[in-house]
Design a protein around this motif. Structure first.
Motif, short mmCIF file in Angstrom:
data_model
loop_
_atom_site.label_atom_id
_atom_site.label_comp_id
_atom_site.label_asym_id
_atom_site.label_seq_id
_atom_site.Cartn_x
_atom_site.Cartn_y
_atom_site.Cartn_z
N GLU A 57 0.77 -0.95 -0.31
CA GLU A 57 0.01 0.10 0.02
C GLU A 57 0.55 1.25 0.08
N THR A 58 2.00 1.24 0.81
CA THR A 58 2.54 2.21 1.43
C THR A 58 3.38 2.83 -0.40
N VAL A 59 3.27 2.00 -1.10
CA VAL A 59 4.60 2.39 -2.65
C VAL A 59 3.54 3.11 -3.53
N LEU A 60 2.33 2.18 -3.20
CA LEU A 60 1.98 2.55 -4.66
C LEU A 60 1.84 3.60 -5.56
N ARG A 61 1.98 3.56 -6.49
CA ARG A 61 1.96 5.25 -7.38
C ARG A 61 0.48 5.29 -8.48
N GLY A 62 -0.23 6.00 -8.97
CA GLY A 62 -1.11 6.28 -9.18
C GLY A 62 -2.56 4.97 -9.26
N GLU A 63 -3.09 5.60 -10.30
CA GLU A 63 -4.51 4.35 -9.98
C GLU A 63 -4.39 3.46 -9.52
N ARG A 64 -5.40 2.64 -9.36
CA ARG A 64 -5.55 0.75 -9.88
C ARG A 64 -6.23 0.95 -11.69
N LEU A 65 -6.21 -0.60 -12.40
CA LEU A 65 -6.11 -0.33 -13.39
C LEU A 65 -7.33 -1.05 -13.51
N GLU A 66 -8.32 -0.97 -14.21
CA GLU A 66 -9.56 -2.11 -13.87
C GLU A 66 -9.55 -2.84 -15.43
N GLY A 67 -9.96 -4.44 -14.85
CA GLY A 67 -10.17 -5.33 -15.89
C GLY A 67 -10.21 -6.74 -15.51
N VAL A 68 -10.54 -7.23 -16.17
CA VAL A 68 -10.59 -8.70 -15.80
C VAL A 68 -9.12 -9.30 -15.10
N PRO A 69 -9.36 -9.91 -13.67
CA PRO A 69 -8.72 -10.30 -12.90
C PRO A 69 -8.01 -11.73 -14.06
N VAL A 70 -6.63 -11.99 -14.13
CA VAL A 70 -5.97 -12.91 -14.89
C VAL A 70 -4.76 -13.40 -13.76
N ASP A 71 -4.88 -14.66 -13.07
CA ASP A 71 -4.38 -15.73 -12.70
C ASP A 71 -3.48 -16.55 -13.32
N PHE A 72 -2.25 -15.84 -13.51
CA PHE A 72 -0.85 -16.03 -14.52
C PHE A 72 -0.44 -17.63 -13.95
N SER A 73 -0.78 -17.67 -12.56
CA SER A 73 0.67 -18.38 -11.88
C SER A 73 0.17 -19.72 -12.49
N HIS A 74 -0.87 -20.27 -12.66
CA HIS A 74 -1.77 -21.49 -13.79
C HIS A 74 -1.68 -21.44 -14.56
#
Lengths: 405, 405
Positions: free
Chosen positions: A28-45
Motif C-alpha cells: 500500500e505504501t509504495v503504490l503509484r497512481g490509480e488501479r488499472l481495471e480489468g478482468v483479473p488474470v492468474d498467470f500462476s497456472h
C-alpha cells in the motif's frame, strides 16, 4: 539437520497458487497512481475453464467409478491394463520401447513422479546437476533429500538460434565433480525453450560416459509450436539404463484436477519409486487413473487446435511484453510459459509482483523461484482466455512503465 | 546411507494388494491335499463393491468437475470452503475446536497425511515411539526418515477387559529416553482394539510432560461396535499444541478410489506438511476434494446400517476363526480388521499365507508386516461380502487344520 532448519528452506510463500496465503501489507505504501481495471488474470497456472479438459475425460472417469473395487484398488504403480495401454502410446510418442510391467509407474501428478524420482536416486550428500533457471521444485527436492546442487546455466537469452543455451561444459564439469543425477525439464520451465537434437545427444553421451542418471521432465513436450523439432532423450543410444522420463496430462490436456502423472525408464528406479509411493500416498487415485485412457487418444484435430490457440496467445503476449522498452522475451518454442525479463524498476522486483496483483489484478510468479539469476524476470502461464490475457499483459506493460527506474 | 540400502529396507512384497507381483513358486512343492473351491476373497483390503461408497459421493465429484478451475486448483492444503465445512464437522466429532485456515490440511489419502506428518516431525536420528503391533507403514516411515524406533508393546491378548493393553510403562520409558514423537493408530490396525479413556488420558499426560508430539491415526474411529466408547486424544487437556490427528473416508465410507485424507492439529506442523505437499504431489486431486462435502454428512441411518452389517460379519468370522483349536482372536471393538493368532503349523506362517492364496483363494496379510512379535498372526479386512467372507474363513479354518503341526 533439525526439522526446523529443513523446513525453513522449503518455502512456498511465492509458489504459484499460494498467493492467497500472503499478506499484501507493505504494498500500500509504495503504490503509484490509480488501479488499472480489468478482468483479473492468474498467470500462476493455466485456466482450465478457458482451455477445457480433454473431451471424454469425465465420462472415462465415471466408467472407472462404475468398475468399482477393481479400479479403486490398483497395484501401487497403477492399473496394469492402463499401464499396458499407456506404455504402447508413450513408446510410440518417445520413439523407444517401454515395458508396461516393470518400466512404468502412474503417480499423483507429474509432481508426484518428480518427488518419487528424486527420492529414489538422490541420497544425502549426493551431487545433483540442476539447470538454472528451471522448475522451482527441482531445487527444493534436492534440498529436501539433502543432496548437493551443482548448478548448470541455461543461457536462453544468448543462445544461438535453435539451441537452448545449456552450458554443456558446465554440465560436463558437474559430472566430473561427481554429479550422480542430472535433473532438467524439456521444454524448459519457465522459459519454454526446447533443447536441440545436438544438445540432447550431448547430454545422453555425457551421462552415459559418467554413469549418471538423468531425470527429464517432459511435461510440456506435446505442445510444440510451428517449426519446432523435439528430441526425446530416451530414444538416444545408451540411455535405456539411466534415463527416467516424466510426463503427465495436467497442463496441455488441462487434466490437473485429476492429479495424474507417469514416470518411465529403468526397472530398478521404477521399483524404488513404487516402494516409496506405497508409504507416500499408496497410489494415484484409482478412479482418476481411468482418465489416462484418454491420454494420447484425444479426438482427431483436438490437440492441433489446442496448440494453435496457444500459439496465438503466445504471439500476442510476446508482442506486448517484448515491446516494453528494455524488456527481453525469448519466444517460447513449446508449452505455455513466458518468462519476460523486466527492465530496471524503481521498486524491488518481488514487490512489483505484489503491486501487479494489487493494482492490476495480474498474478505472476517471481523469477527467483526458478533460479538465483532470474530475479528480474517473472513467469506467466499464458494458457488463459485470450482477450483477458491480452488486456492483463497490457496492464502489466503499463505498470512496468509507471514503476520504471 | 546409500540409496540402495535405504530402499532395501523399504519392502512392499507382502504389502496388502501387492500380492499380484509375487511369484507363487515354492508353494507347489509343499501343498497337502486338494484345492478348496469357493469365491476368492481378498482380505488384504475392503471390498467396495460389497460395501459401496457413500451415496451421493459421485454426484458431488461431478459437481466439483463442473466448477472447473476453482475446484481443480486449490491451495496446496485444500480448498478453503471445504476446509471450513470439514473443520466444523471434525471439531464436533472429536470434541475439540479446529481452525479451518491454519489447523487442517487435506491430503491424498490417510497414507498421504501420515507420510507428511512423519516427515514434518521426525528428523534423522530422532527417537520415535511406535506400537507393536501397529500399521505397517508407521515403521517404514520412521525408517525412511532415518528416525530411531523405540517399540512399545500392545498386549492386546492379555489386556484387562476394556483396555487396549498398551504398555504405558514402556511408553514412559521411551519418552524418558528422548522419544520426540509417538505414532499410533486408534482403533489399532491390525487388531481392532480401541484404547480406553484412561489409557488415552495417560498418553496425553505423558506426552505433555515430556514435550513430545503425538500423531494419532484415527482412520477407523467412526466404525465403533456395540457398547464401545471412543476417547479422542485431541479433546484431552494439554493436547492443543502437540497432538496431530489423522482421518480419512477411505475405509468405513469406501471412498478409497478418490484418495482423500485429512490431518488436523498444531498450525506449525500443518504449515510444514503443506510445504512438503507442495513438492510431493501439490495437493489432493482437486475434483476429489469435492467428495469431502459428503463426509460426516451421510444420509440418516446410513452409517448405523454400515456398522451393523460389519458387526455381523465380525461376529461370524470371530466365531469361525476363534473356534479353531489353538487359535486366539480378540474381538475387534472397531474397524474392519481381524488379527487371529494361528496355532503351530507344520509349515512357516509366511508360506501358509501363500498356500491359503493358492489352495483356497484367500488373501490375507502376514502378521510380520505389523510387528516382530506377530509372525504367527494374519490380518483380515472383513469389509467383504458376508457369505463370501464366511465361506473363505471356513476354508481358512480347514487349511489350518490340514497344515497343523
Amino acid at each position: 539437520m533439525s526439522i526446523e532448519t529443513k523446513f525453513a528452506r522449503l518455502g512456498t510463500d511465492n509458489a504459484p497458487g499460494q498467493e492467497v496465503r500472503q499478506d499484501a501489507g507493505a504494498v500500500e505504501t509504495v503504490l503509484r497512481g490509480e488501479r488499472l481495471e480489468g478482468v483479473p488474470v492468474d498467470f500462476s497456472h493455466g485456466d482450465v475453464d478457458a482451455h477445457e479438459p480433454t473431451p471424454g475425460a469425465f465420462e472415462v472417469f465415471s466408467a472407472g467409478v462404475a468398475l468399482g473395487g477393481k479400479q479403486a484398488y490398483t497395484e501401487y504403480r497403477g492399473d496394469i491394463g492402463i499401464r499396458e495401454t499407456l506404455a504402447e502410446r508413450l513408446a510410440g510418442f518417445t520413439g523407444a520401447p517401454l515395458d508396461a510391467r516393470d518400466g512404468l509407474i502412474i503417480t499423483p501428478g507429474t509432481q508426484g513422479a518428480l518427488f518419487l524420482a528424486v527420492a529414489s536416486t538422490v541420497a544425502r550428500g549426493d551431487k545433483v546437476a540442476i539447470v538454472q533457471p528451471d522448475y522451482f521444485a527441482n531445487r527444493k527436492l534436492v534440498e529436501f533429500f539433502e543432496g548437493e546442487m551443482l548448478p548448470v546455466r541455461l543461457d536462453y537469452a544468448g543462445a544461438e538460434p535453435g539451441r537452448s543455451g545449456l552450458d554443456l561444459g558446465q554440465l560436463e564439469d558437474a559430472f566430473r565433480k561427481g554429479a550422480k543425477v542430472f535433473l532438467f525439464s524439456n521444454p524448459n520451465n519457465p522459459t519454454g525453450v526446447v533443447y536441440s537434437a545436438d544438445e540432447i545427444a550431448r547430454i545422453a553421451a555425457l551421462a552415459e560416459r559418467h554413469g549418471a542418471t538423468v531425470i527429464v521432465d517432459q511435461l510440456y513436450s506435446r505442445m510444440l509450436y510451428s517449426g519446432v523439432t523435439y528430441t526425446h532423450l530416451r530414444a538416444e543410444p545408451g540411455t535405456a539404463g539411466n534415463v527416467l522420463t516424466i510426463m503427465g496430462p495436467s497442463k496441455t490436456e488441462s487434466l490437473s484436477g485429476y492429479r495424474l502423472g507417469a514416470a518411465f525408464g529403468p526397472a530398478e528406479i521404477i521399483a524404488r519409486m513404487e516402494k516409496l509411493q506405497a508409504i507416500v500416498s499408496l497410489r494415484a487415485a484409482g478412479y482418476s487413473q481411468a482418465v489416462l485412457r484418454t491420454w494420447f487418444d484425444e479426438p482427431a484435430g483436438w490437440m492441433e487446435e489446442r496448440i494453435r490457440r496457444h500459439e496465438a496467445i503466445r504471439d500476442d503476449l510476446v508482442a506486448i511484453l517484448g515491446g516494453v522498452d528494455g524488456a527481453f522475451v525469448r519466444t517460447p518454442e513449446a508449452g505455455s510459459y513466458l518468462f519476460p525479463r523486466l527492465p530496471a524498476l524503481g521498486v524491488p522486483y518481488d514487490l512489483f509482483v505484489k503491486i501487479l496483483r494489487e493494482q492490476a489484478g495480474v498474478v505472476v510468479t517471481p523469477g527467483t523461484e526458478f533460479g538465483p539469476h532470474s530475479c528480474d524476470s517473472v513467469r506467466l502461464n499464458f494458457s488463459q482466455d485470450r482477450q483477458a490475457a491480452i488486456a492483463a499483459a497490457e496492464r502489466m506493460a503499463h505498470l512496468v512503465a509507471r514503476y520504471r527506474a
